[in-house]
Write a protein that holds these residues in place. Structure first.
Motif, PDB file in Angstrom:
ATOM      1  N   GLU A 118      -7.945 -25.680 -16.950  1.00 58.80           N
ATOM      2  CA  GLU A 118      -9.288 -25.132 -17.162  1.00 58.80           C
ATOM      3  C   GLU A 118     -10.339 -26.235 -17.134  1.00 58.80           C
ATOM      4  O   GLU A 118     -11.416 -26.067 -16.563  1.00 58.80           O
ATOM      5  N   LEU A 119     -10.031 -27.376 -17.731  1.00 59.65           N
ATOM      6  CA  LEU A 119     -10.974 -28.503 -17.709  1.00 59.65           C
ATOM      7  C   LEU A 119     -11.148 -29.041 -16.299  1.00 59.65           C
ATOM      8  O   LEU A 119     -12.272 -29.277 -15.849  1.00 59.65           O
ATOM      9  N   LYS A 120     -10.046 -29.210 -15.596  1.00 57.71           N
ATOM     10  CA  LYS A 120     -10.113 -29.762 -14.232  1.00 57.71           C
ATOM     11  C   LYS A 120     -10.892 -28.842 -13.298  1.00 57.71           C
ATOM     12  O   LYS A 120     -11.525 -29.305 -12.341  1.00 57.71           O
ATOM     13  N   ALA A 121     -10.885 -27.539 -13.585  1.00 62.25           N
ATOM     14  CA  ALA A 121     -11.596 -26.566 -12.750  1.00 62.25           C
ATOM     15  C   ALA A 121     -13.109 -26.611 -12.958  1.00 62.25           C
ATOM     16  O   ALA A 121     -13.839 -25.903 -12.264  1.00 62.25           O
ATOM     17  N   GLU A 122     -13.595 -27.421 -13.896  1.00 61.40           N
ATOM     18  CA  GLU A 122     -15.028 -27.484 -14.234  1.00 61.40           C
ATOM     19  C   GLU A 122     -15.618 -28.872 -13.977  1.00 61.40           C
ATOM     20  O   GLU A 122     -16.346 -29.399 -14.812  1.00 61.40           O
ATOM     21  N   PRO A 123     -15.375 -29.505 -12.820  1.00 56.67           N
ATOM     22  CA  PRO A 123     -15.841 -30.890 -12.632  1.00 56.67           C
ATOM     23  C   PRO A 123     -17.356 -31.053 -12.764  1.00 56.67           C
ATOM     24  O   PRO A 123     -17.825 -32.092 -13.218  1.00 56.67           O
ATOM     25  N   GLY A 124     -18.117 -30.042 -12.401  1.00 53.81           N
ATOM     26  CA  GLY A 124     -19.568 -30.127 -12.504  1.00 53.81           C
ATOM     27  C   GLY A 124     -20.080 -30.042 -13.927  1.00 53.81           C
ATOM     28  O   GLY A 124     -21.254 -30.314 -14.180  1.00 53.81           O
ATOM     29  N   ARG A 125     -19.210 -29.665 -14.860  1.00 53.72           N
ATOM     30  CA  ARG A 125     -19.635 -29.535 -16.256  1.00 53.72           C
ATOM     31  C   ARG A 125     -19.211 -30.720 -17.117  1.00 53.72           C
ATOM     32  O   ARG A 125     -19.495 -30.750 -18.304  1.00 53.72           O
ATOM     33  N   LEU A 126     -18.542 -31.696 -16.545  1.00 55.56           N
ATOM     34  CA  LEU A 126     -18.097 -32.841 -17.334  1.00 55.56           C
ATOM     35  C   LEU A 126     -19.283 -33.761 -17.618  1.00 55.56           C
ATOM     36  O   LEU A 126     -20.086 -34.039 -16.726  1.00 55.56           O
ATOM     37  N   ARG A 127     -19.381 -34.225 -18.840  1.00 56.40           N
ATOM     38  CA  ARG A 127     -20.508 -35.090 -19.210  1.00 56.40           C
ATOM     39  C   ARG A 127     -20.506 -36.369 -18.378  1.00 56.40           C
ATOM     40  O   ARG A 127     -21.560 -36.891 -18.027  1.00 56.40           O
ATOM     41  N   SER A 128     -19.325 -36.880 -18.095  1.00 59.00           N
ATOM     42  CA  SER A 128     -19.200 -38.072 -17.246  1.00 59.00           C
ATOM     43  C   SER A 128     -17.836 -38.022 -16.578  1.00 59.00           C
ATOM     44  O   SER A 128     -16.954 -37.275 -17.005  1.00 59.00           O
ATOM     45  N   PRO A 129     -17.633 -38.856 -15.557  1.00 54.86           N
ATOM     46  CA  PRO A 129     -16.308 -38.904 -14.925  1.00 54.86           C
ATOM     47  C   PRO A 129     -15.233 -39.431 -15.874  1.00 54.86           C
ATOM     48  O   PRO A 129     -14.042 -39.236 -15.629  1.00 54.86           O
ATOM     49  N   LEU A 130     -15.635 -40.080 -16.948  1.00 55.17           N
ATOM     50  CA  LEU A 130     -14.660 -40.596 -17.908  1.00 55.17           C
ATOM     51  C   LEU A 130     -13.883 -39.475 -18.585  1.00 55.17           C
ATOM     52  O   LEU A 130     -12.731 -39.669 -18.977  1.00 55.17           O
ATOM     53  N   VAL A 131     -14.494 -38.301 -18.725  1.00 54.00           N
ATOM     54  CA  VAL A 131     -13.837 -37.192 -19.424  1.00 54.00           C
ATOM     55  C   VAL A 131     -12.514 -36.865 -18.739  1.00 54.00           C
ATOM     56  O   VAL A 131     -11.460 -36.845 -19.378  1.00 54.00           O
TER      57      VAL A 131
END
Length: 153
Positions: A118-131
């Motif tokens: 579910e997290l991986k499916a939301e790349p545009g919603r990550l605060r930074s690429p570090l997440v």
């Protein structure tokens, strides 16, 4: 001789915690610049605070979950689009107890449990690429003993 001194590089030192329960990751949904983004429980190191203490404090303040650190995942360097440099120290932790009545930090909308997919499916919603990088390293088994991070007395 009066040499011109270059400004020192002064990154923002942050901590992040990967907390897993029943195959789900504890994340925070927060409001940043008018967007709702996802992040690990994370925040800045405070004066006279150890990295480990900061990781536990930030997790509690942002999610209401008290945690026990279990491993050090790694150190991550990133420069934000605005030029702000960050050094992130990431820990793995186990959830210990939850206080649902505890107010969350300003800007935190809610704590959520998501699967890695579910997290991986939301790349545009990550605060930074570090997440995702921290989660990917955790999922790949990257764990170091907590003793790898030394605090000088």
């Amino acid at each position: 001789m009066n040499a011109v001194q270059e400004p020192r590089w002064t990154p923002h030192v942050t901590v992040a915690t990967v907390v897993v329960r029943d195959g789900r990751l504890l994340l925070v949904e927060e409001a940043i610049d008018g967007r709702q983004v996802l992040n690990q429980p994370a925040g800045h190191l405070e004066p006279d605070e150890s990295l480990a203490a900061a990781a536990c404090r930030e997790t509690l303040e942002e999610t209401g979950w008290a945690v026990r650190l279990s491993a050090f995942i790694g150190t991550y360097q990133w420069t934000a689009p605005d030029g702000t440099p960050f050094l992130r120290f990431a820990y793995a932790a186990e959830p210990v107890s939850h206080d649902p009545a505890r107010p969350l930090d300003t800007g935190i909308l809610r704590a959520v449990w998501l699967t890695p997919a579910e997290l991986k499916a939301e790349p545009g919603r990550l605060r930074s690429p570090l997440v995702w990088q921290v989660v990917a390293d955790y999922l790949a088994g990257q764990r170091h003993p907590l003793s790898i991070v030394k605090e000088a007395a």
